[in-house]
Design an enzyme around this catalytic site. Sequence first.
Site, PDB file in Angstrom:
ATOM      1  CG  ASP A  72      -2.236   0.741   0.971  1.00  0.00           C
ATOM      2  OD1 ASP A  72      -2.251   1.656   0.120  1.00  0.00           O
ATOM      3  OD2 ASP A  72      -3.250   0.410   1.619  1.00  0.00           O
TER       4      ASP A  72
ATOM      5  CD  GLU B 256      -6.387   5.293   3.033  1.00  0.00           C
ATOM      6  OE1 GLU B 256      -5.426   5.099   3.793  1.00  0.00           O
ATOM      7  OE2 GLU B 256      -6.276   5.321   1.793  1.00  0.00           O
TER       8      GLU B 256
END
Length: 1711
Positions: free
Chosen positions: A795, A1001
């Site tokens: 990521d 997020e």
Amino acid sequence: MGSSGFVTNRTWKATPTNMASCRIPLWVLLLLLSAAATTAGRPPKFRDPKQPVNIRIRSLLRRMTLAEKIGQMTMIERSVATPEVLKAYGIGGVLSGHGGSPPRPRASAKDWTNMVNQLQKGSLSSRLKIPILYGSDAVHGHSNAYNATIFPHNVGLGVTRQVDVELIKKIGNITAIEVRATGVNYVFAPSIAACADPRWGRCYESYGEDHKLVMQMTDIILGLQGIPRKGGSPFIENKYKVAACAKHFLADGATQNGTNEGNAAMNWRALMHGHMVVYSKAIFKGVSSIMVSSSSLNGVKMHANRELVTAILKEMFGFKGFVISDWQGIDKITSPPGSNYTHSVLASISAGLDMIMVPYDYQAFVSNLTYLVENKFIPISRIDDAVSRILRVKFSLGLFENPWADPSLASILGNQEHRNVAREAVRKSLVLLKNGKKPNEVVLPLPKKAPKILVAGTHADNLGYQCGGWTIEWQGKTGIGNSYQSSMKGLQIPLLALLLLLSAAAVIEAHQPKYKNPKLPVNRRVRDLLKRMTLAEKIGQMTQIERSVASADVMKKYAIGSILSGGGSGPRAQASAKDWVDMVNEFQKGSLSSRLGIPMIYGIDAVHGHNNVYKATIFPHNVGLGVTRDSELVKKIGVATALEVRATGIQYAFAPCIAVCRDPRWGRCYESYSEDPKIVRMMTEMIPGLQGDVPANTKKGFPFVAGKDKVAACAKHFVGDGGTQNGINENNTITDRKGLMSIHMPGYFDAIAKGVSTVMVSYSSWNGKKMHANRELVTGFLKKKLGFKGFVISDWQGIDRITSPPGSNYTYSVMTSINAGLDMIMVPYDYAEFINDMTHLVQNNFIPMSRIDDAVRRILRVKFAMGLFENPTADLSLVDQLGKPEHRALAREAVRRSLVLLKNGRSPNEQVLPLSKKAEKILVAGTHADNLGYQCGGWTIEWQGVSGNNITDGTTILGAIKSTVDPSTNVVFSENPDASFVKNGGFSYAVVVVGETPYAETNGDSLNLTIPEPGPSTINNVCGAVKCVVVLVTGRPVVIEPYLSSMDALVAAWLPGSEGQGVADVLFGDFGFTGKLARTWFKSADQLPMNVGDAHYDPLFPFGFGLTTKPTSIVTEANQPNYKDPRQPVGRRVKDLLKRMTLAEKIGQMTQIERSVASADVMKQYAIGSILSGGGSVPHAQASAKDWVNMVNEFQSGSLSTRLGIPMIYGIDAVHGHNNVYKATIFPHNLVKKIGAATALEVRATGIQYAFAPCIAVCRDPRWGRCYESYSEDPRIVQMMTEIIPGLQGDIPANSRKAVPFVAGKNKVAACAKHYVGDGGTHDGVNENNTIINRHGLMSIHMPGYFHAIIKGVSTVMVSYSSWNGKKMHANREFITDFLKNKLHFRGFVISDWQGIDRITSPPGINYTYSVFSSITAGLDMIMVPYDYTGFINSLTYLVQNNFIPMSRIDDAVSRILRVKFTMGLFENPSADLSFVNQLGNPEHRALAREAVRKSLVLLKNGKSSSEQVLPLSKKAKKILVAGTHADNLGYQCGGWTIEWQGVSGNDITAGTTILGAIKSTIDPSTNVVFSENPDPSFVKNNGFSYAIIVTGETPYAETKGDSPNLTIPEPAPSTIKNVCGAVKCVVVLITGRPVVIEPYLSSIDALVAAWLPGSEGQGVADVLFGDYGFTGKLARTWFKSVDQLPMNVGDAHYDPLFPLGFGLTTKPTH
């Protein structure tokens, strides 16, 4: 004046004093005028390519003025050149100076050709149309041009002579064709200096110090120009060759001390036997020009050296080309340069220079030279000699026949074959000077497999240094990373040297490597490429960087494997698909120019559609899609997303997220489909949507991507990201192995089975172990146990977070992640640090090479599987997929099905939903009702999402409600109203739309899950005062229990995306609620985490809960409003839409505006019903089909974004093919059904759906300027020709109702029968005049065509400008409403002509409101305004609102317009695509047009008697003459309504074949075809022609401009007929739009053919003239003797024609 008597400054102007001595006596003028008059009719010989060059030169030279001659002697720099300057001064040459001066930096071949052609236009518009020469320094290849092949400089090529005598010719040949690819026709090359002193700064331009060697190298001239038939005269073989220039005359390489432009001191013998002999070879090889050196010889400047330039070069050696100065060379005759410019001009021209490279101050040069000649300092004979030489080269080049640059050569620039020759030249130019310290210690060739080698030096990685001077710029350029010339494919010195210096096997291995062979299995290709890669290249492939730090240079230098756009990172704000494509391709160029040319892969977070991109379709987030439990729907969304991602050039999507969100406090919960792993597994169908279905025989675990319309997918985030403690993002997931495997892992089982290409690792940990460092799960389980063969990617900065704080020990993070099994690292910024650390770790054995190879193997496997090596760059073929209506419709469906109804009424028998559309007044409230950004949520345009309605295209929920309710309903919007406002507002009900603001997020993590203020206040204020429906826009369940009792209905809409209309569809009952919760809705956050099956499960709404409703009765048979449902009958759809429309929307539909005033905003604001292109109105000159499609779609996007989304219809005059459009097939003015079908396809190719054709006028008087638009004077023939309507529209089905419009499908267009009625019968044939005839005459002559048109389902009828017995047809209610609509039952719409209603009054427009009133009440339905649409809309609105025009008349008009639109399928297929673009001008259509030409020809005379027939003509005659203004003019051949309204002249207007061209291609090659437009009799008599063909007629016209009271053919046609037919057997081919006066010439003509206006395919004329086909045509109109007889039609009492209706001689095809 100075003491010399010369002008000492640079300017001289004509004054009365100066000009006094130039006065010419009257008698001289009269003689000159008399001479001119006698020669005026002669064709200029200089235009005849069959004439010898010297005759052409003399012919042109005697016509030229002094100014024109001096202009030809002038060469100027591109930067000061314009078409106007070239025309005004008659400039002879332009150059791109000093080794640079391109059209723009990095100009393409097309940019160059466009520039050269633009300048050439100026020259060709001058009086004598003398084309320019365009020169450029192509001294080692086309070295000025970006992407050209750059050969070694001459210093290296001289070395090759001993090895390969033919190589230099090959280089010349390649240079010529690359130069021609840019439109340039003249090169300042070769330099044939013999460099005697290497201190000279131009020594590298010399082949060697040996004159004999340089002589041999003059063979490059043969490559540049071709091999001459005889020496001495310039020779250029064909249009792929260029004029060469031997330079610099003389002895420039022998200057003292090698000083540039210095003095060469030598005796005569050394000069002649050394330097001069090289030029004798160049002259013998036909060199076109010679450039003089800026140096001196024995103290005399070469630019002033008459002895050498004239006496030796021209007279002794017989040089016939021209001599050109160097750049500002004549200025340097004096010291300081330019100090006495007039002297410099005099000295240089007198010395024998013919063309002067000025290059900037051309006015000073022209003025000074004019002065010097007029005052006899320079004799005119010197000027004539100079100009003769320049013209000789231009004629030899074929410039007069082919002046234009050819864009078809563009792809040749820098092509691989040329680069291979350059590579060969490099190999052969290398000289090995030393090889080892001793003979037995040979160093070369080097081994390829040394463990480690060093490459060093400033020039090792600098392409600019490698190429040297005269490359891109005069002085050359430096370029680390080689950015200025990326096309060199990375052949930098170290790599090139290795290829050349290693063993002979290296040369053999130059064949295509296996990895480049798409026929080989992927694994073999991977192995082959892997073994070729260095460690640096492998690590580069493992590196993914952010676009903001990427560049082509970085991609090349580091061999970077991948780029990504972080959330919100794009080329620019509101970037278009093209902007994205261009950006991606620019990066890709860098990758492809690396040593191995490995393409990069570009990734982006396309998590709910292509959500970073402006105007993309934004689908509901996964939290909503899980509610649908429909894997097929999700798969369709994957397909649409892939297309939209590919539309921007991107090949890789970081989607889908297959997390199982077990705690809604997690800020990424909306990215998860469900808390239930079973639903998540179902939703992995997104993967085959994105990538394509895996073929049955594919090995499990291998990545699969189906083609260019698919993308690589990424299953994320591996693994357990949805189960972190307390829902904290990137936290620890505490669960045993069984829990991990049963809840979080199953989605990956399915993803791998479906061929997912990549897997992204999670930031989170499992039981304290960071997933980015978890070798057990990444390598042991994912790769080995599950057999995943794609690549694993980190990521964003994921490896940094292995340590705490992140990045505190980056080297450790790199080592741990790579050893854990990660293959590609999303760095994203500091790639140099990552690469350095990785390199260190591998070189020091902390990471084994086998791990690197495994990672790179996986990355390459995905790239090969995607076809990236075969198709690395994006094109624009998919740009129309972005935000496509079909995708938006799919998103709208997804919204409808994702809604969950949680409450509906206070009790089961008091249901609130569906809401009534016809409430009197409703309130819409809430922060989320009118905020597209809030509606879409996070990961939309920006990472964290944004607020507002201008972020992208879409429909807010408020906008959707307004477009759904009845027009009579008053919708009031207040974001946060107070309670008193609500209580006192008299609202029937309220819709409150509130929820969470966007987040992504960690920013979305929430411990309390409350909806922020003013959400709760708005609910309390509104729901406490009026019946209310609350719509929640959230990414997860939120705390709602405290407000639930006050709500009447509650809907969970999640994050629905751009298509808010889907919410209104269900709220108002067009569709029912069907969604079921895919996650548990808690009562309070204290219960969390709580998932179905838990022991403490006590939800507010359980998993699977969702109330349902049924669609209201109005749509029980459909899944949407009636007008949107294609299954409903058209009549019902029309009625349904009509009742929803406001007056403004209805009037908008009745309005047709011109393209030039239209825009998407105008279409949306006024709900405009139609656009048209007036004659010649185009997107831009020579617009392609794609340009048209893009324009039409842009307008259509405005229409589709209106409240009701009613598509517009685009109309155009396609009256003889798609005649407004460049490269379309232009048919004769008229054949039929097949032509209709072909025309429909070509019109659709440009995105247009409506053709203003056919014209079914019956032309009763050929004086009418529109007579060529009519099929015949006989109504029966016109009736037959209405078969074009089913050609355009399609054949009506047997069961269709009569008079109802019909259009068969997407490959057909709506037709328009015109001009209703009687337009062909106006008095004296005057356009727009009065037709005086009784009712019987009107009905029997002019009306029958309309009977047939209506029976054949014509969609529209256009009204005529004309009047009937004094009554304007645009105001004639009796014929429009009573007869056409009521009597004939026509059900399509009636449209005005262009500004037709303005002309109801005289003068036009004097009382516009009256005109609007009269035309609409007469029965017109759509008005071609075309410009002042606001004036029309305002007038019509006023007339309706004040009851002058009843609403029933408006409804009738709009019903008819809608009927046509529904019939056409416009609501289902409103936007054009590019699937038909190849239909434009396709060969089958051109063949059909050619057939139509053949059949339309009428043979009126064939020989002086029946026994002396002339036709068919012999193909094998020795010599034939073709004459006439129309023989070589495509514009004249096509006539009016071609490209422009009035037509145009010339051959570059569109694609086609002139009759002259057709004749040349038909006759025997041995036949000499001479073309002379208007020859004099003596020329014809004295040239021994076997026969002559004269092609002449009318010049183009349209409408009133074509009205002609005398119908004579204009001069010089009569003179041409007389001159030619009086001297030789002649065939006259008439190109006219009607019969014309021909009787006076008939007796002198041997054969006469009426060719009418044949269109683009002139070959059809030659087919019949030469007997490949016979004449079959019969006159469809009477050919009169004189205009006094007109009007005269068959059946008239006074009928006495020259040729009667039906006349036409026939011939048979020859054997």
